[in-house]
Write a protein that holds these residues in place. Structure first.
Motif, PDB file in Angstrom:
ATOM      1  N   ALA A 268      86.376 -44.669  10.443  1.00 16.56           N
ATOM      2  CA  ALA A 268      87.065 -45.375   9.360  1.00 16.56           C
ATOM      3  C   ALA A 268      87.015 -44.595   8.054  1.00 16.56           C
ATOM      4  O   ALA A 268      87.951 -44.663   7.242  1.00 16.56           O
ATOM      5  N   ARG A 269      85.930 -43.848   7.834  1.00 21.47           N
ATOM      6  CA  ARG A 269      85.765 -43.100   6.589  1.00 21.47           C
ATOM      7  C   ARG A 269      86.134 -41.620   6.750  1.00 21.47           C
ATOM      8  O   ARG A 269      85.765 -40.794   5.912  1.00 21.47           O
ATOM      9  N   GLN A 270      86.843 -41.283   7.792  1.00 21.34           N
ATOM     10  CA  GLN A 270      87.230 -39.898   8.045  1.00 21.34           C
ATOM     11  C   GLN A 270      87.993 -39.340   6.841  1.00 21.34           C
ATOM     12  O   GLN A 270      88.959 -39.926   6.356  1.00 21.34           O
ATOM     13  N   GLY A 271      87.529 -38.190   6.335  1.00 17.12           N
ATOM     14  CA  GLY A 271      88.181 -37.558   5.195  1.00 17.12           C
ATOM     15  C   GLY A 271      87.774 -38.119   3.858  1.00 17.12           C
ATOM     16  O   GLY A 271      88.259 -37.671   2.820  1.00 17.12           O
ATOM     17  N   ARG A 272      86.881 -39.111   3.835  1.00 19.01           N
ATOM     18  CA  ARG A 272      86.414 -39.688   2.582  1.00 19.01           C
ATOM     19  C   ARG A 272      84.906 -39.443   2.449  1.00 19.01           C
ATOM     20  O   ARG A 272      84.200 -39.293   3.442  1.00 19.01           O
ATOM     21  N   THR A 273      84.429 -39.437   1.217  1.00 20.10           N
ATOM     22  CA  THR A 273      83.030 -39.110   0.948  1.00 20.10           C
ATOM     23  C   THR A 273      82.146 -40.313   1.237  1.00 20.10           C
ATOM     24  O   THR A 273      82.345 -41.397   0.664  1.00 20.10           O
ATOM     25  N   THR A 274      81.172 -40.121   2.122  1.00 18.74           N
ATOM     26  CA  THR A 274      80.285 -41.223   2.504  1.00 18.74           C
ATOM     27  C   THR A 274      78.861 -40.701   2.622  1.00 18.74           C
ATOM     28  O   THR A 274      78.622 -39.641   3.204  1.00 18.74           O
ATOM     29  N   LEU A 275      77.941 -41.465   2.051  1.00 16.10           N
ATOM     30  CA  LEU A 275      76.514 -41.166   2.167  1.00 16.10           C
ATOM     31  C   LEU A 275      75.804 -42.401   2.687  1.00 16.10           C
ATOM     32  O   LEU A 275      76.021 -43.505   2.167  1.00 16.10           O
ATOM     33  N   VAL A 276      74.965 -42.245   3.722  1.00 14.51           N
ATOM     34  CA  VAL A 276      74.165 -43.364   4.231  1.00 14.51           C
ATOM     35  C   VAL A 276      72.701 -42.935   4.239  1.00 14.51           C
ATOM     36  O   VAL A 276      72.384 -41.761   4.435  1.00 14.51           O
ATOM     37  N   THR A 277      71.828 -43.903   3.995  1.00 16.13           N
ATOM     38  CA  THR A 277      70.403 -43.645   4.155  1.00 16.13           C
ATOM     39  C   THR A 277      69.944 -44.356   5.417  1.00 16.13           C
ATOM     40  O   THR A 277      70.271 -45.531   5.630  1.00 16.13           O
ATOM     41  N   SER A 278      69.222 -43.652   6.261  1.00 13.52           N
ATOM     42  CA  SER A 278      68.805 -44.230   7.536  1.00 13.52           C
ATOM     43  C   SER A 278      67.799 -43.291   8.197  1.00 13.52           C
ATOM     44  O   SER A 278      67.750 -42.098   7.900  1.00 13.52           O
ATOM     45  N   THR A 279      66.990 -43.851   9.083  1.00  8.69           N
ATOM     46  CA  THR A 279      66.130 -43.028   9.943  1.00  8.69           C
ATOM     47  C   THR A 279      66.453 -43.275  11.418  1.00  8.69           C
ATOM     48  O   THR A 279      65.697 -42.873  12.288  1.00  8.69           O
ATOM     49  N   SER A 280      67.589 -43.944  11.660  1.00 11.91           N
ATOM     50  CA  SER A 280      67.994 -44.217  13.034  1.00 11.91           C
ATOM     51  C   SER A 280      68.719 -43.015  13.613  1.00 11.91           C
ATOM     52  O   SER A 280      69.715 -42.537  13.045  1.00 11.91           O
ATOM     53  N   PRO A 281      68.274 -42.503  14.748  1.00 10.09           N
ATOM     54  CA  PRO A 281      68.979 -41.364  15.369  1.00 10.09           C
ATOM     55  C   PRO A 281      70.404 -41.699  15.742  1.00 10.09           C
ATOM     56  O   PRO A 281      71.258 -40.802  15.814  1.00 10.09           O
ATOM     57  N   LEU A 282      70.710 -42.973  15.987  1.00 14.70           N
ATOM     58  CA  LEU A 282      72.073 -43.365  16.334  1.00 14.70           C
ATOM     59  C   LEU A 282      73.018 -43.146  15.164  1.00 14.70           C
ATOM     60  O   LEU A 282      74.196 -42.814  15.373  1.00 14.70           O
ATOM     61  N   VAL A 283      72.536 -43.331  13.945  1.00 14.24           N
ATOM     62  CA  VAL A 283      73.348 -43.097  12.754  1.00 14.24           C
ATOM     63  C   VAL A 283      73.321 -41.631  12.373  1.00 14.24           C
ATOM     64  O   VAL A 283      74.358 -41.024  12.079  1.00 14.24           O
ATOM     65  N   LEU A 284      72.120 -41.024  12.402  1.00  8.59           N
ATOM     66  CA  LEU A 284      71.977 -39.635  11.965  1.00  8.59           C
ATOM     67  C   LEU A 284      72.769 -38.675  12.851  1.00  8.59           C
ATOM     68  O   LEU A 284      73.269 -37.650  12.375  1.00  8.59           O
ATOM     69  N   ASP A 285      72.910 -39.010  14.128  1.00 13.93           N
ATOM     70  CA  ASP A 285      73.591 -38.116  15.060  1.00 13.93           C
ATOM     71  C   ASP A 285      75.073 -37.999  14.752  1.00 13.93           C
ATOM     72  O   ASP A 285      75.737 -37.048  15.196  1.00 13.93           O
ATOM     73  N   ARG A 286      75.629 -38.945  14.012  1.00 10.76           N
ATOM     74  CA  ARG A 286      77.059 -38.933  13.703  1.00 10.76           C
ATOM     75  C   ARG A 286      77.351 -38.394  12.308  1.00 10.76           C
ATOM     76  O   ARG A 286      78.506 -38.358  11.887  1.00 10.76           O
ATOM     77  N   ALA A 287      76.321 -37.998  11.580  1.00  7.92           N
ATOM     78  CA  ALA A 287      76.522 -37.444  10.245  1.00  7.92           C
ATOM     79  C   ALA A 287      76.859 -35.961  10.326  1.00  7.92           C
ATOM     80  O   ALA A 287      76.375 -35.233  11.199  1.00  7.92           O
ATOM     81  N   ASP A 288      77.709 -35.505   9.386  1.00  8.19           N
ATOM     82  CA  ASP A 288      78.019 -34.079   9.313  1.00  8.19           C
ATOM     83  C   ASP A 288      76.801 -33.290   8.830  1.00  8.19           C
ATOM     84  O   ASP A 288      76.524 -32.197   9.322  1.00  8.19           O
ATOM     85  N   THR A 289      76.097 -33.864   7.853  1.00  7.72           N
ATOM     86  CA  THR A 289      74.910 -33.213   7.291  1.00  7.72           C
ATOM     87  C   THR A 289      73.823 -34.257   7.105  1.00  7.72           C
ATOM     88  O   THR A 289      74.089 -35.366   6.617  1.00  7.72           O
TER      89      THR A 289
END
Length: 570
Positions: free
Chosen positions: A509-530
Motif C-alpha cells: 500500500a505504501r509502495q513508492g512512499r516514505t514509511t518508517l516503522v519501529t518493531s522487533t518482529s522479524p515478520l515486519v523487519l523482513d519486509r523493510a528495505d532498510t
C-alpha cells in the motif's frame, strides 16, 4: 451565561487571585447585580427586627390595633418582597458560578488543544483530570463572594447604624466583636490553604495512577505485576485519605466556628441588651429589635467565614489552573519552506536516515529509543534532525504536520462511529476506506460490529480488543495518506498470522512512499528495505533484515525473542 461558541477571553495568569478577578471582570453586570440583590436582601432581613419593634412599641404596648395592623402589613409585604429577592439573588449567583465554570473549562480545553502533542510531556493526565473534575467546580463556587459576600458587608454596616440608634454601648460591642470573630477564624483559613494544596497534588498523582491502571491492566496481568501495582495504589490512596482527613478537620473547625462563635456572641449581646431594658435605658421593642439585629448578623458573619473558606479553596484551585495555562507548546520558530518534493529525513543524534519512497524499520532493544527517534523526525521533540537540507527546527510545524504523520500505537480513540473515527476531518470515498481496512487486516473488526462502519466505538476503544484498537489506529493513519508515515509499533498487539499479513499489505500500500516503522518482529523487519539496529539510541548496524541476522549476533538475539514468541502463538 457564556455561549458554547463564544470566545472565553484571555485569562489573567499572573496569579490565582488575578485569575479569579478576571472571572469577575468577564461578567461585570451579572456580578454587580448579584452584589446589589445580595445587599438589598440582607438589609431587608435586618429591617425585619426594626419593623417588629415598631409594631410592639407603637401598636401592641399602647393597645393601638390599627397601628399594629399597619406595621404587620408592612412586615408581611417586606417579607414577601425579600423572598422574591432571595430567588432572584440565587438565580443570578447560579449564573455567575456557571459562567465561571464554563469559562474555565473552555480556557483549560483550549490550552490543552494549544499544547497539542506537548501536553503529555508537560503535565500528567491525572493533573488535567483533577483540574477538570474538581478545580473547575471549586473556582466557580468561590465567586459566591461577589453576591452574599458583598451583601454581608453592607448588612453589617446597616445593622451597626441601627444599633447605634438604640444603644451606643451595644453598637460598640457588636462593631468590635464581629471582626474579632473573623480574625479568630483567619489562621485556620491559611492552614486550610496549605492542607488543600497538598491534597490536590496527591489527588492528581493518584488520578494518574488510576488512568495507568485502567489502560494497562491486561499487561499487568500478563506480567504478574497487578498485585504490586495494587499495593502501591493502596499505599498512595491511604496517604490521600489521611490528607483528606486533615483537610476535613480544618474545614470542620472553620465551619463550626463560623456558626458557633456568632451564636455565642448573640447570647452575650442579648444579655447586655436585657440588662439595659431592665434598667429602663431601652424599651421592650428595642430589646426585641436588638435581639433581631444580632440574630440577623449571624448570617452575614457566617457568610464571611464561608466566603473566606471558599476563596481559600478557590485560590488553591486557581493556582493549579494558572500553572497549567502558563505551559507553552513546543517552540515554532520555523521560517523556511519544507522540501518541495520527497526528501530524506535524517536524525544525526541516532544516525537514522529515512530515504524517500522506501520502507525503513527501526529495531531497538529498548522501544523508548526507537520512539525517541520518531519523535525527533516528526518534530515532536527539539532536535538537530533535517528534512532534505533543511533543519526541521527551521520549518513551520504546520507545514511538517501537513506532510509527516506520526502514528502512535497508543494514540487516543474518541467516542464516535467507526467511520468518523478513521476518516478524520475529510470525507473519504467508500473505496478508500475499504482499501485502508484491508491493508490493516481490519475486515473482521468491521464485520464483528453490529452496524459495521456505522457502529459506535466507545472512548479509547473500550469495546474493542487490544489488537482491534491497534488495527483501527492503523486504518486511520493509512486513510490520512501522508507523504511520510512514521509508525510506532503498529503490529505489537497482533498475533503472528495477522502481523504477517499487515506487514505484507502495508509494504504494498505504501509502495513508492516514505514509511518508517519501529518493531522487533522479524515478520515486519523482513519486509523493510532498510533496517537500523539501535543500541543505546544510536545506530550500530544497518542493512536488510537477513544481512543483519548474519552479521549482528545482538540483532539476531533481539529478533529471535519475537520469533520464539510467534512460535508459541502458532
Amino acid at each position: 451565561m457564556i455561549d458554547a461558541y463564544e470566545d472565553p477571553g484571555t485569562p489573567d495568569c499572573r496569579s490565582g487571585r488575578h485569575y479569579l478577578m478576571w472571572l469577575v471582570r468577564r461578567q461585570p453586570g451579572r456580578c454587580a447585580a448579584g452584589a446589589v440583590l445580595g445587599s438589598v436582601w440582607m438589609v431587608l432581613l435586618a429591617a425585619t427586627p426594626y419593623l417588629l419593634s415598631r409594631a410592639i412599641d407603637d401598636g401592641l404596648v399602647p393597645g393601638d390595633f390599627p397601628a399594629l395592623a399597619g406595621w404587620t402589613a408592612v412586615l408581611f409585604a417586606v417579607g414577601a418582597f425579600n423572598a422574591w429577592l432571595s430567588i432572584m439573588r440565587h438565580r443570578t449567583m447560579t449564573r455567575v458560578r456557571m459562567d465561571a465554570n464554563f469559562r474555565t473549562v473552555k480556557v483549560v480545553v483550549g490550552q490543552a488543544v494549544r499544547l497539542g502533542a506537548a501536553l503529555r510531556r508537560r503535565v500528567g493526565a491525572g493533573e488535567v483530570v483533577t483540574i477538570g473534575v474538581g478545580d473547575v467546580q471549586t473556582i466557580s463556587q468561590s465567586l459566591t463572594v461577589v453576591g452574599p459576600g458583598v451583601g454581608a458587608v453592607v448588612a453589617y454596616l446597616v445593622v451597626a447604624a441601627l444599633l447605634l440608634s438604640v444603644s451606643p454601648l451595644v453598637a460598640a460591642v457588636v462593631l468590635l466583636g464581629m471582626p474579632v470573630i473573623v480574625v479568630l477564624v483567619g489562621p485556620l483559613l491559611a492552614r486550610l490553604q496549605g492542607a488543600e494544596t497538598e491534597y490536590r497534588e496527591r489527588q492528581g498523582v493518584l488520578t494518574a495512577r488510576i488512568a495507568d491502571l485502567a489502560g494497562g491492566l491486561r499487561v499487568l496481568n500478563g506480567l504478574g505485576g497487578k498485585g504490586l501495582f495494587a499495593q502501591a495504589f493502596r499505599r498512595d490512596s491511604q496517604r490521600l485519605r489521611r490528607q483528606g482527613y486533615r483537610v476535613g478537620a480544618v474545614t470542620s473547625w472553620v465551619q463550626a466556628l463560623g456558626v458557633g462563635l456568632p451564636t455565642l456572641f448573640l447570647a452575650l449581646v442579648t444579655w447586655l441588651a436585657a440588662r439595659l431594658a431592665a434598667q429602663g435605658l431601652i424599651s421592650v421593642g428595642e430589646l426585641v429589635s436588638v435581639y433581631g439585629y444580632v440574630a440577623v448578623l449571624v448570617g452575614p458573619v457566617a457568610f464571611w467565614v464561608e466566603c473566606g473558606y471558599q476563596i481559600s479553596r478557590g485560590l488553591v484551585s486557581a493556582r493549579r489552573v494558572v500553572r497549567f495555562l502558563r505551559l507553552e507548546p513546543l517552540a515554532d520558530t520555523g521560517t523556511h519552506d519544507a522540501p518541495a518534493g520527497p526528501a530524506a529525513l535524517y536524525d544525526p543524534e541516532s544516525g537514522v536516515r529515512v530515504l524517500p519512497g522506501r520502507l525503513t524499520a527501526l529495531a531497538a532493544a529498548r522501544p523508548s529509543d526507537a520512539a525517541a527517534v520518531v519523535d525527533r523526525l516528526g518534530a515532536y521533540t527539539p532536535s538537530a534532525a533535517t528534512w532534505g537540507d533543511v533543519p526541521l527546527a527551521d520549518i513551520p510545524v504546520a507545514r511538517i504536520r501537513e506532510r509527516v504523520l506520526v502514528a502512535d500505537h497508543e494514540a487516543d480513540l474518541f467516542a464516535q462511529t467507526l467511520r468518523s473515527l478513521v476518516r478524520g476531518r475529510r470525507e473519504r470515498a467508500p473505496g478508500d476506506i475499504e482499501r485502508a481496512v484491508r491493508t490493516a487486516v481490519a475486515e473482521d473488526v468491521v464485520l464483528g460490529l453490529p452496524d459495521g462502519l456505522d457502529s459506535v466505538i466507545e472512548a479509547q476503544g473500550r469495546n474493542l480488543s487490544g489488537g482491534q484498537r491497534q488495527r483501527v489506529r492503523l486504518v486511520r493513519a493509512l486513510l490520512a495518506d501522508p507523504e511520510v508515515l512514521l509508525a510506532v509499533e503498529p503490529t505489537s498487539a497482533l498475533d503472528a498470522h495477522t502481523e504477517a499479513r499487515v506487514a505484507e499489505r502495508l509494504r504494498a500500500a505504501r509502495q513508492g512512499r516514505t514509511t518508517l516503522v519501529t518493531s522487533t518482529s522479524p515478520l515486519v523487519l523482513d519486509r523493510a528495505d532498510t533496517v537500523y539496529f539501535l543500541v543505546d539510541g544510536a545506530v550500530v548496524a544497518a542493512g536488510s533484515h537477513r544481512e543483519l541476522l548474519d552479521a549482528e549476533p545482538a540483532y539476531r538475539a533481539l529478533v529471535a525473542r519475537d520469533a520464539d514468541a510467534e512460535e508459541v502463538v502458532r
